[in-house]
Design a protein around this motif. Structure first.
Motif, short mmCIF file in Angstrom:
data_model
loop_
_atom_site.label_atom_id
_atom_site.label_comp_id
_atom_site.label_asym_id
_atom_site.label_seq_id
_atom_site.Cartn_x
_atom_site.Cartn_y
_atom_site.Cartn_z
N HIS A 160 4.80 0.48 2.77
CA HIS A 160 4.69 0.78 1.34
C HIS A 160 3.30 0.48 0.80
O HIS A 160 2.88 1.09 -0.18
CB HIS A 160 5.80 0.07 0.57
N ALA A 161 2.58 -0.43 1.44
CA ALA A 161 1.21 -0.71 1.03
C ALA A 161 0.24 0.36 1.53
O ALA A 161 -0.73 0.68 0.86
CB ALA A 161 0.77 -2.09 1.55
N THR A 162 0.51 0.91 2.69
CA THR A 162 -0.41 1.88 3.27
C THR A 162 -0.05 3.33 2.99
O THR A 162 -0.87 4.22 3.18
CB THR A 162 -0.52 1.68 4.80
N GLN A 163 1.15 3.56 2.53
CA GLN A 163 1.61 4.92 2.18
C GLN A 163 2.09 4.92 0.73
O GLN A 163 3.21 5.33 0.43
CB GLN A 163 2.72 5.37 3.13
N GLN A 164 1.24 4.44 -0.15
CA GLN A 164 1.64 4.22 -1.54
C GLN A 164 2.09 5.48 -2.27
O GLN A 164 3.07 5.43 -3.01
CB GLN A 164 0.50 3.58 -2.33
N VAL A 165 1.38 6.57 -2.10
CA VAL A 165 1.71 7.77 -2.89
C VAL A 165 3.11 8.29 -2.54
O VAL A 165 3.95 8.40 -3.44
CB VAL A 165 0.61 8.84 -2.76
N PRO A 166 3.41 8.61 -1.28
CA PRO A 166 4.78 9.09 -1.02
C PRO A 166 5.84 8.03 -1.30
O PRO A 166 6.94 8.34 -1.78
CB PRO A 166 4.77 9.50 0.45
N SER A 167 5.52 6.77 -1.03
CA SER A 167 6.48 5.69 -1.32
C SER A 167 6.80 5.63 -2.80
O SER A 167 7.97 5.55 -3.20
CB SER A 167 5.90 4.35 -0.86
N PHE A 168 5.77 5.68 -3.62
CA PHE A 168 5.96 5.64 -5.07
C PHE A 168 6.79 6.84 -5.54
O PHE A 168 7.69 6.69 -6.37
CB PHE A 168 4.60 5.61 -5.77
N VAL A 169 6.49 8.01 -4.99
CA VAL A 169 7.25 9.21 -5.37
C VAL A 169 8.72 9.04 -5.00
O VAL A 169 9.62 9.31 -5.81
CB VAL A 169 6.64 10.48 -4.73
N VAL A 170 8.99 8.58 -3.78
CA VAL A 170 10.38 8.37 -3.36
C VAL A 170 11.08 7.37 -4.27
O VAL A 170 12.20 7.62 -4.73
CB VAL A 170 10.44 7.91 -1.88
N ASP A 171 10.43 6.27 -4.53
CA ASP A 171 11.07 5.22 -5.33
C ASP A 171 11.29 5.61 -6.79
O ASP A 171 12.23 5.14 -7.42
CB ASP A 171 10.24 3.93 -5.28
N ASN A 172 10.43 6.48 -7.32
CA ASN A 172 10.52 6.80 -8.74
C ASN A 172 11.13 8.15 -9.06
O ASN A 172 11.47 8.39 -10.22
CB ASN A 172 9.13 6.70 -9.37
#
Length: 188
Positions: free
Chosen positions: A85-97
């Motif tokens: 989640h620290a290194t793949q912030q953009v897709p992680s953020f999209v998935v979470d939000n």
């Protein structure tokens, strides 16, 4: 196209992003996305599906390489998840939000994948609880809290900040062991 869509969803949210803005971000004509995707929903689904499958497999692989005891499994899963989640912030953020933005059929598969990831943590914490090395009275809730804490790294981590992704993963490991009330064996 996917990278442009991830960036647009990250910056503007799913509902604030148009196919026109995705096209512009990808440097293609307005109609080009429709050669590959039926809709903006299909693009969101692919972003989420790719990230969740990658995250699940990465966590499974890390845990398979670790010793098969609850402590090692939990520590490995935490480190892996935080680092992802620290290194793949953009897709992680999209998935979470943007999970709420998926239509029911699309959401069901992503939730299934999310539940598989959660299961890795839940099994480790429950097993540690059963073996008496995690004294939390609430193993399921502790495991949920740990996953939520790990995924939230994407919302605040800065690559140019004081801590590296590895540093954050190590600190979160300590916090997570505290959350499950890890009891160190007396032989240590």
């Amino acid at each position: 196209m996917i990278v442009a869509a991830e960036k647009a969803f990250f910056e503007n949210g799913y509902h604030g992003t148009s196919m026109r803005s995705i096209s512009a971000g990808a440097g293609v004509t307005v109609g080009a996305p429709y050669y590959h995707y039926d809709s903006k929903q299909a693009i969101l689904r692919e972003i989420m599906d790719r990230f969740m499958r990658w995250s699940l497999q990465t966590t499974l692989d890390a845990c398979a390489a670790a010793p098969d005891d609850p402590y090692s499994q939990l520590v490995t899963a935490v480190r892996s998840h935080v680092f992802q989640h620290a290194t793949q912030q953009v897709p992680s953020f999209v998935v979470d939000n943007e999970l709420r933005s998926l239509e029911t059929e699309n959401r069901q598969e992503i939730v299934r994948l999310r539940d598989e990831i959660q299961g890795i943590f839940t099994r480790a914490v429950q097993r540690g609880h059963d073996e008496g090395i995690f004294e939390t009275p609430f193993p399921r809730e502790s495991a949920r809290a740990i996953v939520t804490m790990c995924t939230s790294v994407a919302s605040w981590f800065k690559t140019d900040g004081d801590l590296s992704a590895v540093d954050v993963a190590e600190r979160y490991t300590t916090i997570c062991l505290d959350a499950v009330r890890f009891v160190r064996p007396e032989s240590e």
